[in-house]
Design a protein around this motif. Structure first.
Motif, PDB file in Angstrom:
ATOM      1  N   ALA A 154     -32.162 -50.005  13.054  1.00  0.00           N
ATOM      2  CA  ALA A 154     -32.652 -50.543  14.329  1.00  0.00           C
ATOM      3  C   ALA A 154     -32.534 -49.499  15.431  1.00  0.00           C
ATOM      4  O   ALA A 154     -33.402 -49.409  16.319  1.00  0.00           O
ATOM      5  N   ASP A 155     -31.482 -48.685  15.399  1.00  0.00           N
ATOM      6  CA  ASP A 155     -31.340 -47.616  16.386  1.00  0.00           C
ATOM      7  C   ASP A 155     -32.476 -46.604  16.259  1.00  0.00           C
ATOM      8  O   ASP A 155     -32.990 -46.097  17.264  1.00  0.00           O
ATOM      9  N   CYS A 156     -32.875 -46.314  15.020  1.00  0.00           N
ATOM     10  CA  CYS A 156     -34.012 -45.415  14.805  1.00  0.00           C
ATOM     11  C   CYS A 156     -35.303 -46.032  15.337  1.00  0.00           C
ATOM     12  O   CYS A 156     -36.143 -45.333  15.914  1.00  0.00           O
ATOM     13  N   VAL A 157     -35.467 -47.343  15.144  1.00  0.00           N
ATOM     14  CA  VAL A 157     -36.656 -48.040  15.637  1.00  0.00           C
ATOM     15  C   VAL A 157     -36.740 -47.929  17.155  1.00  0.00           C
ATOM     16  O   VAL A 157     -37.776 -47.559  17.718  1.00  0.00           O
ATOM     17  N   GLY A 158     -35.648 -48.256  17.850  1.00  0.00           N
ATOM     18  CA  GLY A 158     -35.649 -48.191  19.307  1.00  0.00           C
ATOM     19  C   GLY A 158     -35.864 -46.786  19.831  1.00  0.00           C
ATOM     20  O   GLY A 158     -36.534 -46.583  20.848  1.00  0.00           O
ATOM     21  N   THR A 159     -35.302 -45.801  19.136  1.00  0.00           N
ATOM     22  CA  THR A 159     -35.487 -44.407  19.543  1.00  0.00           C
ATOM     23  C   THR A 159     -36.946 -43.986  19.382  1.00  0.00           C
ATOM     24  O   THR A 159     -37.526 -43.323  20.257  1.00  0.00           O
ATOM     25  N   ALA A 160     -37.571 -44.381  18.272  1.00  0.00           N
ATOM     26  CA  ALA A 160     -38.982 -44.035  18.036  1.00  0.00           C
ATOM     27  C   ALA A 160     -39.889 -44.662  19.095  1.00  0.00           C
ATOM     28  O   ALA A 160     -40.848 -44.032  19.547  1.00  0.00           O
ATOM     29  N   HIS A 161     -39.586 -45.894  19.497  1.00  0.00           N
ATOM     30  CA  HIS A 161     -40.372 -46.526  20.561  1.00  0.00           C
ATOM     31  C   HIS A 161     -40.327 -45.687  21.833  1.00  0.00           C
ATOM     32  O   HIS A 161     -41.362 -45.464  22.481  1.00  0.00           O
ATOM     33  N   GLN A 207     -39.766 -42.581  22.173  1.00  0.00           N
ATOM     34  CA  GLN A 207     -40.395 -41.270  22.019  1.00  0.00           C
ATOM     35  C   GLN A 207     -41.910 -41.355  21.909  1.00  0.00           C
ATOM     36  O   GLN A 207     -42.572 -40.327  21.816  1.00  0.00           O
ATOM     37  N   GLY A 208     -42.455 -42.572  21.918  1.00  0.00           N
ATOM     38  CA  GLY A 208     -43.906 -42.734  21.900  1.00  0.00           C
ATOM     39  C   GLY A 208     -44.525 -42.699  20.526  1.00  0.00           C
ATOM     40  O   GLY A 208     -45.607 -42.109  20.334  1.00  0.00           O
ATOM     41  N   ALA A 209     -43.897 -43.339  19.551  1.00  0.00           N
ATOM     42  CA  ALA A 209     -44.457 -43.376  18.196  1.00  0.00           C
ATOM     43  C   ALA A 209     -45.780 -44.134  18.165  1.00  0.00           C
ATOM     44  O   ALA A 209     -45.974 -45.095  18.921  1.00  0.00           O
ATOM     45  N   ALA A 264     -40.660 -38.543  17.376  1.00  0.00           N
ATOM     46  CA  ALA A 264     -41.612 -39.516  16.831  1.00  0.00           C
ATOM     47  C   ALA A 264     -42.906 -39.566  17.624  1.00  0.00           C
ATOM     48  O   ALA A 264     -43.813 -40.333  17.269  1.00  0.00           O
ATOM     49  N   GLU A 265     -43.028 -38.785  18.645  1.00  0.00           N
ATOM     50  CA  GLU A 265     -44.178 -38.867  19.549  1.00  0.00           C
ATOM     51  C   GLU A 265     -45.505 -38.749  18.792  1.00  0.00           C
ATOM     52  O   GLU A 265     -45.761 -37.772  18.092  1.00  0.00           O
ATOM     53  N   GLY A 266     -46.355 -39.769  18.934  1.00  0.00           N
ATOM     54  CA  GLY A 266     -47.680 -39.769  18.333  1.00  0.00           C
ATOM     55  C   GLY A 266     -47.705 -39.924  16.824  1.00  0.00           C
ATOM     56  O   GLY A 266     -48.772 -39.809  16.217  1.00  0.00           O
ATOM     57  N   LYS A 267     -46.565 -40.207  16.198  1.00  0.00           N
ATOM     58  CA  LYS A 267     -46.496 -40.240  14.737  1.00  0.00           C
ATOM     59  C   LYS A 267     -46.340 -41.663  14.216  1.00  0.00           C
ATOM     60  O   LYS A 267     -45.838 -42.545  14.906  1.00  0.00           O
ATOM     61  N   HIS A 268     -46.762 -41.850  12.971  1.00  0.00           N
ATOM     62  CA  HIS A 268     -46.472 -43.088  12.254  1.00  0.00           C
ATOM     63  C   HIS A 268     -45.074 -42.935  11.649  1.00  0.00           C
ATOM     64  O   HIS A 268     -44.849 -42.060  10.809  1.00  0.00           O
ATOM     65  N   VAL A 269     -44.173 -43.772  12.091  1.00  0.00           N
ATOM     66  CA  VAL A 269     -42.763 -43.645  11.728  1.00  0.00           C
ATOM     67  C   VAL A 269     -42.386 -44.735  10.735  1.00  0.00           C
ATOM     68  O   VAL A 269     -42.748 -45.905  10.907  1.00  0.00           O
ATOM     69  N   VAL A 270     -41.644 -44.353   9.708  1.00  0.00           N
ATOM     70  CA  VAL A 270     -41.097 -45.315   8.754  1.00  0.00           C
ATOM     71  C   VAL A 270     -39.586 -45.153   8.733  1.00  0.00           C
ATOM     72  O   VAL A 270     -39.073 -44.038   8.550  1.00  0.00           O
ATOM     73  N   VAL A 271     -38.884 -46.249   8.944  1.00  0.00           N
ATOM     74  CA  VAL A 271     -37.432 -46.273   8.883  1.00  0.00           C
ATOM     75  C   VAL A 271     -37.027 -47.007   7.600  1.00  0.00           C
ATOM     76  O   VAL A 271     -37.399 -48.165   7.409  1.00  0.00           O
ATOM     77  N   ILE A 272     -36.300 -46.336   6.737  1.00  0.00           N
ATOM     78  CA  ILE A 272     -35.863 -46.942   5.476  1.00  0.00           C
ATOM     79  C   ILE A 272     -34.422 -47.382   5.626  1.00  0.00           C
ATOM     80  O   ILE A 272     -33.518 -46.561   5.767  1.00  0.00           O
ATOM     81  N   GLY A 273     -34.214 -48.681   5.639  1.00  0.00           N
ATOM     82  CA  GLY A 273     -32.892 -49.262   5.862  1.00  0.00           C
ATOM     83  C   GLY A 273     -32.966 -50.299   6.963  1.00  0.00           C
ATOM     84  O   GLY A 273     -33.473 -50.015   8.057  1.00  0.00           O
TER      85      GLY A 273
END
Length: 486
Positions: free
Chosen positions: A295-302, A304-306, A280-289
């Motif tokens: 929430a695990d995807c959200v924390g992981t993206a944080h 990785q520097g989203a 997710a580094e430097g990207k705009h991330v969208v988690v569907i669900g």
């Protein structure tokens, strides 16, 4: 009873989390190490030792919660660990990962904040490991019978440990390169460090359980060969068929199932990668669900520097307190702020994705959504509410629909499925194939870790009885039992 006035004189305190700015820079667990022990005895003292402890029914394991609360309050950690392990093989997993339906069913929760059962649980087991009170329990003698367990998630591990301790020779097959199933690769390190899994696996090895990784039953080893080698088989392969989103643009690069994305960050922690193939580094991330996997995807993206993180949920935002339709002691659907949500990002409710757009190279760049309202239980788009948000990495965390039927396991065994696509079982967790049993999400469908462990323990009893004619192993649940919810 621990403290007769504890529930009147002591307020609820929970584990302290590390500052957001600190914890998003590493993969360690979010809680301050050692922050529970100074407060946990008083917290355990809030337990009222109810005449009818509804927390027992809230938890499918039937945990003896008032008993180990009392021991924790009195500082008798060895006895607390013994009572905790009497019903739960892996309290260090449940104490970190379970959403605690026991607390939702706590009698004190009718009028006050519930007892911090989950925090007491994890304090007891962590103390037990530190003091050496968790030891291997090998069987006194072997039965001469052999059992294969397919899958090394919580259900498979629980079944394997119970059957090994009953004297059977057990081999656990795991298709991934490491043991643990979703505990290993589906749960981010910041929720549970994998050292907890590793030391439990070592305990099981010392008891006699054998593990074979990198072997997928149905592909690498056929069901026929497996049945020739073993007297019984327990299928605990999970419900790994992910729900997809069949909209325009789904084929674009950068759109992944959550379980394609999450394991890679755990492999970074294990040392397999320096940088994960999907980041997710430097990207705009969208988690569907909007659930725990999201929430695990959200924390992981944080971590990785989203550049930004947006989580979408088709359902309306839940309330923060029980409504009239969610009476105590049912497990309510409430608005939760997890540690990942504390770290940032936007949460959007009552929206549906209409389609994706990409660039000339086929990479996703944006997501089109529309607000929805529910009529007759079905989402209906609201005209004029369409909008576009940037999306350079999209993760689909919309749940799972059933066990994997593409790897040949179901077909080769000749297993019957129920109407929901799960493996059908009888009252002893036996399938329609003689000597073959099913436990966990493979038979129940997507569920909580406490249900998985309870299923593994119960299926082990069925297998033990099949092999020996009788069993003294506990069976906390039946296949037909369901959570206390509305």
């Amino acid at each position: 009873m621990a403290d007769p006035k504890g529930f009147l004189t002591t307020g609820r305190e929970v584990a302290e989390t590390r500052p957001v700015a600190e914890r998003v820079k590493d993969w360690n667990e979010v809680y301050v190490p050692g922050s529970l022990l100074p407060i946990i005895s008083k917290q355990a003292g809030r337990c009222m030792d109810c005449g009818i402890p509804f927390c027992h029914n809230g938890c499918p394991l039937g945990n003896l919660i008032p008993e180990w609360n009392d021991y924790a309050y009195r500082g008798n950690w060895q006895a607390a660990s013994e009572r905790l392990h009497a019903t739960n093989n892996f309290p260090e997993f449940t104490g970190r990962l379970c959403p605690a339906p026991c607390e939702a069913a706590c009698v004190l929760g009718i009028s006050q904040p519930a007892v911090t059962i989950k925090n007491v649980e994890v304090s007891i087991i962590d103390k037990a490991w530190d003091t050496g009170d968790v030891r291997p329990q090998p069987p006194e003698r072997l039965s001469g019978r052999t059992v294969a367990v397919i899958g090394s998630g919580p259900a498979g591990l629980a079944a394997a440990q119970q059957l090994t301790r009953a004297g059977h020779t057990v081999v656990v097959y795991e298709r991934a390169d490491r043991v643990g199933g979703l505990l290993r690769y589906g749960i981010p390190e910041f929720k549970m460090e994998k050292r907890h899994v590793n030391r439990r696996i070592e305990q099981m090895r010392a008891e006699g359980t054998k593990f074979r990784t990198g072997i997928e039953i149905g592909r690498d080893l056929t069901a026929t060969d497996l049945r020739k080698r073993f007297d019984a088989v327990v299928i605990a392969a999970g419900a790994t068929t992910a729900r997809d989103l069949p909209v325009q643009g789904r084929e674009l690069n950068g759109i992944h199932q959550a379980m394609e994305y999450l394991p890679l960050s755990n492999k970074v922690v294990e040392g397999d990668f320096v940088t994960p193939p999907i980041t997710a580094e430097g990207k705009h991330v969208v988690v569907i669900g909007g659930g725990d996997t999201g929430a695990d995807c959200v924390g992981t993206a944080h971590r990785q520097g989203a550049a930004s993180v947006t989580q979408l949920e088709i359902m309306p935002r839940p309330g923060e307190e029980r409504g009239a339709g969610q009476p105590w002691p049912t497990f309510p659907m409430l608005y939760k702020v997890t540690s990942a949500h504390e770290e940032g990002g936007e949460r959007v409710y009552s929206v549906a994705t209409t389609h994706f757009e990409g660039d000339a190279d086929g990479n996703v760049q944006s997501l089109h959504l529309v607000e929805v309202e529910f009529a007759d239980g079905r989402p209906t788009p609201k005209p004029g509410t369409e909008r576009v948000i940037p999306a350079q990495l999209v993760t689909l965390a919309m749940g799972f629909t059933g066990t994997d039927v593409e790897n040949g396991l179901v077909t080769q065994f000749g297993l019957a499925l129920d109407e929901r696509g799960n493996i059908a079982r009888d009252a002893d967790f036996a399938t329609n194939v003689d000597g073959v049993y099913a436990a966990g999400d493979a038979g129940r469908g997507q569920s909580l870790i406490v249900w998985a462990i309870a299923e593994g323990r119960s299926a082990a009893r069925g297998v033990d009885r099949y092999l020996t004619g009788a069993s003294e192993l506990p069976a906390p649940i039946r296949p037909t039992d369901r959570a206390l919810t509305v």
